[in-house]
Design an enzyme around this catalytic site. Structure first.
Site, PDB file in Angstrom:
ATOM      1  N   ASP A 256      -5.165   3.145 -13.049  1.00 53.38           N
ATOM      2  CA  ASP A 256      -5.567   2.238 -13.951  1.00 53.38           C
ATOM      3  C   ASP A 256      -6.789   2.263 -14.667  1.00 53.38           C
ATOM      4  O   ASP A 256      -7.780   1.847 -14.525  1.00 53.38           O
ATOM      5  CB  ASP A 256      -5.460   0.852 -13.240  1.00 53.38           C
ATOM      6  CG  ASP A 256      -4.138   0.659 -12.224  1.00 53.38           C
ATOM      7  OD1 ASP A 256      -3.142  -0.178 -12.748  1.00 53.38           O
ATOM      8  OD2 ASP A 256      -4.128   1.016 -11.299  1.00 53.38           O
TER       9      ASP A 256
ATOM     10  N   LEU B 246       0.669  -1.292   0.084  1.00 48.31           N
ATOM     11  CA  LEU B 246      -0.001   0.067   0.118  1.00 48.31           C
ATOM     12  C   LEU B 246       0.792   1.342  -0.041  1.00 48.31           C
ATOM     13  O   LEU B 246       1.877   1.271   0.611  1.00 48.31           O
ATOM     14  CB  LEU B 246      -0.809  -0.083   1.284  1.00 48.31           C
ATOM     15  CG  LEU B 246      -1.953  -1.044   1.315  1.00 48.31           C
ATOM     16  CD1 LEU B 246      -2.791  -0.914   2.449  1.00 48.31           C
ATOM     17  CD2 LEU B 246      -2.764  -1.452   0.040  1.00 48.31           C
TER      18      LEU B 246
ATOM     19  N   SER C 242       2.795   4.201  -7.498  1.00 51.24           N
ATOM     20  CA  SER C 242       2.644   2.704  -7.951  1.00 51.24           C
ATOM     21  C   SER C 242       3.396   1.776  -7.047  1.00 51.24           C
ATOM     22  O   SER C 242       4.395   2.317  -6.791  1.00 51.24           O
ATOM     23  CB  SER C 242       2.948   2.381  -9.560  1.00 51.24           C
ATOM     24  OG  SER C 242       2.916   0.957  -9.680  1.00 51.24           O
TER      25      SER C 242
ATOM     26  N   HIS D 228      -3.445   4.193  -2.429  1.00 54.81           N
ATOM     27  CA  HIS D 228      -4.468   3.451  -2.149  1.00 54.81           C
ATOM     28  C   HIS D 228      -5.109   4.036  -0.925  1.00 54.81           C
ATOM     29  O   HIS D 228      -6.434   4.005  -0.873  1.00 54.81           O
ATOM     30  CB  HIS D 228      -3.757   2.335  -1.452  1.00 54.81           C
ATOM     31  CG  HIS D 228      -2.926   1.357  -2.283  1.00 54.81           C
ATOM     32  ND1 HIS D 228      -1.893   1.101  -2.292  1.00 54.81           N
ATOM     33  CD2 HIS D 228      -3.658   0.405  -3.501  1.00 54.81           C
ATOM     34  CE1 HIS D 228      -1.485   0.348  -3.484  1.00 54.81           C
ATOM     35  NE2 HIS D 228      -2.534  -0.208  -4.184  1.00 54.81           N
TER      36      HIS D 228
HETATM   37  N1  LIG Z   1      -1.255   6.680  -7.880  1.00 55.95           N
HETATM   38  C1  LIG Z   1      -2.545   6.005  -7.717  1.00 55.95           C
HETATM   39  N2  LIG Z   1      -3.592   6.848  -7.515  1.00 55.95           N
HETATM   40  C2  LIG Z   1      -4.774   6.494  -7.435  1.00 55.95           C
HETATM   41  N3  LIG Z   1      -5.136   5.133  -7.221  1.00 55.95           N
HETATM   42  C3  LIG Z   1      -4.180   4.207  -7.391  1.00 55.95           C
HETATM   43  C4  LIG Z   1      -2.886   4.654  -7.610  1.00 55.95           C
HETATM   44  N4  LIG Z   1      -2.189   3.623  -7.516  1.00 55.95           N
HETATM   45  C5  LIG Z   1      -2.798   2.515  -7.514  1.00 55.95           C
HETATM   46  N5  LIG Z   1      -3.947   2.796  -7.287  1.00 55.95           N
HETATM   47  C6  LIG Z   1      -5.288   2.228  -7.176  1.00 55.95           C
HETATM   48  O1  LIG Z   1      -5.104   1.235  -6.282  1.00 55.95           O
HETATM   49  C7  LIG Z   1      -6.010   0.035  -6.483  1.00 55.95           C
HETATM   50  C8  LIG Z   1      -5.068  -0.962  -6.264  1.00 55.95           C
HETATM   51  O2  LIG Z   1      -3.919  -1.061  -6.898  1.00 55.95           O
HETATM   52  P1  LIG Z   1      -2.700  -1.834  -6.972  1.00 55.95           P
HETATM   53  O3  LIG Z   1      -2.710  -2.560  -5.559  1.00 55.95           O
HETATM   54  O4  LIG Z   1      -2.328  -2.887  -8.061  1.00 55.95           O
HETATM   55  O5  LIG Z   1      -1.610  -0.942  -6.850  1.00 55.95           O
HETATM   56  P2  LIG Z   1      -0.612  -0.303  -7.959  1.00 55.95           P
HETATM   57  O6  LIG Z   1       0.336   0.921  -7.235  1.00 55.95           O
HETATM   58  O7  LIG Z   1      -1.560  -0.011  -8.940  1.00 55.95           O
HETATM   59  O8  LIG Z   1       0.266  -1.206  -8.133  1.00 55.95           O
HETATM   60  P3  LIG Z   1       1.100  -1.682  -9.335  1.00 55.95           P
HETATM   61  O9  LIG Z   1       0.539  -0.688 -10.485  1.00 55.95           O
HETATM   62  O10 LIG Z   1       2.372  -1.915  -9.448  1.00 55.95           O
HETATM   63  O11 LIG Z   1       0.359  -3.163  -9.846  1.00 55.95           O
HETATM   64  C9  LIG Z   1      -6.382   0.105  -7.981  1.00 55.95           C
HETATM   65  O12 LIG Z   1      -7.561   0.608  -8.270  1.00 55.95           O
HETATM   66  C10 LIG Z   1      -5.413   1.292  -8.432  1.00 55.95           C
HETATM   67  O13 LIG Z   1      -5.915   2.012  -9.656  1.00 55.95           O
HETATM   68  C1  LIG Z   2      -8.073  -4.582  -9.066  1.00 54.32           C
HETATM   69  C2  LIG Z   2      -7.225  -5.427  -8.369  1.00 54.32           C
HETATM   70  C3  LIG Z   2      -6.984  -5.281  -7.014  1.00 54.32           C
HETATM   71  C4  LIG Z   2      -7.506  -7.108  -8.855  1.00 54.32           C
HETATM   72  O1  LIG Z   2      -6.630  -7.739  -8.399  1.00 54.32           O
HETATM   73  C5  LIG Z   2      -5.827  -5.161  -9.088  1.00 54.32           C
HETATM   74  O2  LIG Z   2      -5.855  -5.185 -10.682  1.00 54.32           O
HETATM   75  C6  LIG Z   2      -5.350  -3.833  -8.769  1.00 54.32           C
HETATM   76  O3  LIG Z   2      -4.633  -3.803  -7.495  1.00 54.32           O
HETATM   77  O4  LIG Z   2      -5.411  -2.920  -9.571  1.00 54.32           O
HETATM   78  N1  BAL Z   3      -2.739  -2.038 -10.643  1.00 54.29           N
HETATM   79  C1  BAL Z   3      -3.086  -3.047 -11.576  1.00 54.29           C
HETATM   80  C2  BAL Z   3      -2.631  -4.291 -11.236  1.00 54.29           C
HETATM   81  C3  BAL Z   3      -1.653  -4.970 -11.909  1.00 54.29           C
HETATM   82  O1  BAL Z   3      -0.598  -4.203 -12.644  1.00 54.29           O
HETATM   83  O2  BAL Z   3      -1.398  -6.302 -12.064  1.00 54.29           O
END
Ligand SMILES: Nc1ncnc2c1ncn2[C@@H]1O[C@H](COP(=O)(O)OP(=O)(O)OP(=O)(O)O)[C@@H](O)[C@H]1O
Ligand SMILES: CC(C)(CO)[C@@H](O)C(=O)[O-]
Ligand code: BAL
Length: 382
Positions: free
Chosen positions: A217, A82, A252, A86
């Site tokens: 995303d 996180l 991210s 998140h």
């Molecule tokens: N910078 C951000 N701003 C807003 N929401 C985010 C951000 N990064 C991730 N999220 C959202 O958090 C939720 C969970 O995403 P996830 O756990 O895959 O994290 P992530 O940072 O997107 O990781 P990665 O891109 O490395 O997979 C998703 O709905 C994603 O769009």
């Molecule tokens: C929505 C989700 C938790 C599904 O595994 C993933 O794609 C992510 O973290 O964005």
């Molecule tokens: N944040 C989207 C999850 C993935 O890249 O697998």
């Protein structure tokens, strides 16, 4: 006493009935956090704590009790590791619901066979601590709070067949065609099948009033909206703005792999998208007119890096730069200004060559390729 304080508004908190009973593992990790499974019984539960569930049945019981008490649930699905992005989803969910469920599960079916499932960051203890801190902050604002964390095993999420990431894989899947095959789906062919499938499972288990996804995303948000609409799921999809570093880099979980050298050049994608956005804001509507400065910027940065020494330079590949319809993610030749469009892109930051002594290389020593994605929404203007 417990019923007295129950309300649908996200203001009052401790309100589970004293008859509420569910199971508790015999240990607790952080203060305010309890583990719940199917082995023992917890009586007189209050939700001043965050309950951690690993199994479906106790979570369903908890959810049912909330429903009987007219409480609302906002679901924030995550893969853990996180960060502030998140937390912005959780904050919005807490502002709009009495209870927030956060799921932490690295879903294998959305990773292709050659993708980074094995190296995906896992920071469970730190994740719990962040949620705990956030709950303390939320307590002082009178909003909703994180009352459940669902961290299932793969056997729980895939009870019949083990998860299969092969393209013709065996299993029960949800798919959106052609939406799930475009852009991110073209580069990650099983990605959206895995996302739609796991989200369908999570929505069925948690029955949330609202679900929260990050704009970062963006294609995933389009997939989720399609999932909810096409399968008549009874939940509201809420999209939360992208959280960024001060220079614009989208937060991210995978950024921990970048290290300083790739981190500094990784901003190229956001810069490119902003150049394209400026064209739209200046009144341009044709694809070529909007996208060319973005492509040009990527090319210039790439050339600049190529002229540098291997112990200083960064290699990256632009996977795509897209100008797409906001509902279908299909490429458009011209933006319909009454509808707007989505500018998005992906770059792959390649492993660092010739690391220097004392260089900050990030987790994995700079050797893990990192895929960065970003997007900007071109709002309707006419
Ligand atoms: N910078 C951000 N701003 C807003 N929401 C985010 C951000 N990064 C991730 N999220 C959202 O958090 C939720 C969970 O995403 P996830 O756990 O895959 O994290 P992530 O940072 O997107 O990781 P990665 O891109 O490395 O997979 C998703 O709905 C994603 O769009
Ligand atoms: C929505 C989700 C938790 C599904 O595994 C993933 O794609 C992510 O973290 O964005
Ligand atoms: N944040 C989207 C999850 C993935 O890249 O697998």
């Amino acid at each position: 006493m417990a019923y007295l304080r129950c309300t649908a508004a996200p203001i009052l908190r401790p309100c589970l009935s004293s008859s509420f009973a569910h199971s508790l593992k015999p240990y607790a990790l952080n203060s305010g956090i309890r583990y719940l499974s199917s082995t023992a019984t917890l009586r007189s539960a209050t939700i001043s704590q965050t309950h951690i569930f690993n199994d479906v049945a106790p979570l369903r019981k908890f959810r049912r009790e909330l429903l009987f008490n007219n409480r609302t649930v906002g679901l924030v699905p995550t893969m853990g590791a996180l960060h502030a992005g998140h937390l912005s989803l959780v904050r919005q969910a807490a502002a709009e619901n009495t209870d927030v469920f956060v799921t932490v599960y690295v879903n294998p079916t959305q990773f292709g066979l050659n993708e980074d499932l094995a190296s995906y960051p896992k920071t469970w203890e730190a994740d719990l601590e962040m949620l705990h801190q956030l709950n303390q902050e939320l307590a002082s604002t009178g909003q909703g709070r994180v009352s459940a964390v669902f961290a299932p095993s793969t056997k729980v999420m895939y009870p019949i067949l083990p998860p299969d990431s092969a393209i013709p894989g065996a299993g029960s899947f949800v798919e959106m065609r052609p939406l799930g095959q475009l852009l991110e789906g073209a580069s990650r062919p099983v990605f959206f099948r895995g996302v739609a499938t796991i989200c369908m499972k999570l929505f069925n288990i948690c029955t949330p009033d609202r679900v929260y996804f990050g704009q970062k995303d963006i294609q995933q948000t389009v997939v989720i909206k399609r999932l909810v609409k096409d399968f008549h799921l009874n939940t509201d999809v809420r999209i939360v703005a992208t959280s960024r570093e001060s220079d614009g880099l989208a937060l991210s979980s995978r950024n921990v792999y970048l290290g300083a050298r790739r981190r500094n050049v990784g901003i190229v994608l956001n810069q490119a998208l902003r150049k394209a956005e400026a064209q739209y804001k200046a009144g341009k509507r044709l694809r070529g007119d909007i996208l060319w400065p973005a492509v040009d910027h990527g090319d210039k940065v790439q050339l600049e890096q190529e002229t540098m020494e291997p112990n200083e330079r960064v290699r990256f590949q632009v996977d795509y730069l897209s100008l797409a319809d906001p509902d279908t993610m299909e490429e458009v030749d011209q933006v319909d200004a009454t509808k707007g469009a989505i500018l998005s892109g992906a770059v792959k930051m390649l492993p660092v060559e010739e690391p220097q002594e004392d260089e900050e290389l990030g987790v994995g020593g700079g050797q893990i390729p990192v895929r960065l994605i970003d997007n900007l929404v071109l709002d309707p203007v006419e």
